[in-house]
Design a protein around this motif. Structure first.
Motif, short mmCIF file in Angstrom:
data_model
loop_
_atom_site.label_atom_id
_atom_site.label_comp_id
_atom_site.label_asym_id
_atom_site.label_seq_id
_atom_site.Cartn_x
_atom_site.Cartn_y
_atom_site.Cartn_z
N ASP A 97 88.15 -10.68 -15.46
CA ASP A 97 88.10 -12.03 -14.87
C ASP A 97 87.09 -12.05 -13.71
O ASP A 97 86.27 -12.96 -13.59
CB ASP A 97 89.48 -12.44 -14.32
CG ASP A 97 90.48 -12.75 -15.42
OD1 ASP A 97 90.06 -12.90 -16.59
OD2 ASP A 97 91.68 -12.84 -15.11
N SER A 101 83.66 -14.22 -13.67
CA SER A 101 83.55 -15.34 -12.71
C SER A 101 82.44 -15.08 -11.70
O SER A 101 81.78 -16.00 -11.23
CB SER A 101 84.88 -15.61 -12.01
OG SER A 101 85.24 -14.53 -11.22
N LYS A 106 82.50 -18.26 -17.94
CA LYS A 106 83.91 -18.13 -18.29
C LYS A 106 84.01 -17.42 -19.64
O LYS A 106 83.02 -17.34 -20.38
CB LYS A 106 84.59 -19.49 -18.34
CG LYS A 106 84.08 -20.39 -19.43
CD LYS A 106 84.85 -21.69 -19.46
CE LYS A 106 84.38 -22.60 -20.58
NZ LYS A 106 84.52 -22.09 -21.94
N ARG A 162 96.04 -19.44 -21.49
CA ARG A 162 94.78 -19.91 -20.89
C ARG A 162 94.00 -20.81 -21.83
O ARG A 162 92.93 -21.32 -21.48
CB ARG A 162 93.90 -18.72 -20.52
CG ARG A 162 94.46 -17.87 -19.40
CD ARG A 162 93.47 -16.76 -19.09
NE ARG A 162 93.96 -15.87 -18.04
CZ ARG A 162 93.24 -14.89 -17.52
NH1 ARG A 162 92.00 -14.67 -17.96
NH2 ARG A 162 93.73 -14.12 -16.58
#
Ligand code: AP5
Length: 191
Positions: A97, A101, A106, A162
């Motif tokens: 992640d 980021s 993404k 998600r």
């Protein structure tokens, strides 16, 4: 396009990874392949990893995360990448992640290949006869499966929550599975 490819040992991750990555013009990054290359070259990383791999255990997160970070930093991965076999733990998810980021992008999709348990075992035993991979013995296959169930399978629900999970039927001929993956991914808009 930033993708991860998940599934239990023998699901066909490695088989599908290069085909899918080629389709999108991105590198397929397989943590298992990188570890195996380092083992055969006798590098410091390979010496660290071999003991875990031969036992069917996961290589420690700090070692794996640093390796993936370094690989993703290479220029060919700037437009995107497909990760085969990473992340496998919640600590690896958090690390990934952060890596994604940081670049302002993404994760586009987490593809999971689903395959019947009997078929998984049949594929790995077949490969044991033809390729002789050190971790394709009966005991080690069992440990790899256990670890997948305990550590990695729960990540599927995380990615589902998600909204990026793409489940693909991994049964059948290799080319049929590839077509299913393409069909599932082509409808996802690129970031
Ligand atoms: P890794 O190499 O990734 O092993 P794995 O996850 O156990 O997966 P496999 O390579 O066995 O299966 P696959 O799903 O890629 O299927 P494949 O396409 O090969 O990792 C090895 C080790 O490295 C781990 O155990 C761990 O120690 C370490 N490691 C790696 N990543 C790590 C991480 N993130 N963190 C910590 N440690 C890590 O296909 C299997 C067989 O089936 C092949 O013979 C293939 O030809 C055949 N096949 C494929 N598709 C089909 C089909 N549709 N029909 C019939 N046969 C098929």
């Amino acid at each position: 396009m930033r993708l991860i490819l998940m599934g239990p040992p023998g699901a066909g991750k490695g088989t599908q990874a290069t085909k899918v990555a080629d389709h999108f013009g991105i590198p397929a990054i397989s943590t298992g392949d990188i570890f195996r290359a380092n083992v055969s070259q006798g590098t410091e990383l390979g010496i660290k990893a071999k003991h875990y791999m031969d036992a069917g255990e996961y290589v420690p997160d700090e070692v794996t995360n640093l390796m993936v970070r370094n690989r993703i930093d290479e220029p060919d991965a700037a437009p995107g990448f497909l990760l085969d076999g990473y992340p496998r733990t919640t600590a690896q998810v958090e690390e990934l992640d952060g890596m994604i980021s940081f670049t302002g992008h993404k994760l586009d999709a987490a593809v999971v290949l689903t395959v019947d348990a009997d078929e998984l075992v049949a594929r790995l035993l077949q490969r044991a006869q033809t390729e002789g991979r050190a971790d394709d013995t009966e005991d080690v296959i069992r440990r790899r499966q256990e670890l997948y169930t305990k550590e990695t399978e729960p990540l599927i629900e995380l990615y589902r929550s998600r909204g990026v999970l793409v489940e693909v039927d991994g049964m059948g001929e290799v080319d049929e599975v590839t077509e299913r993956v393409f069909a599932a991914l082509d409808i996802i808009p690129e970031s």
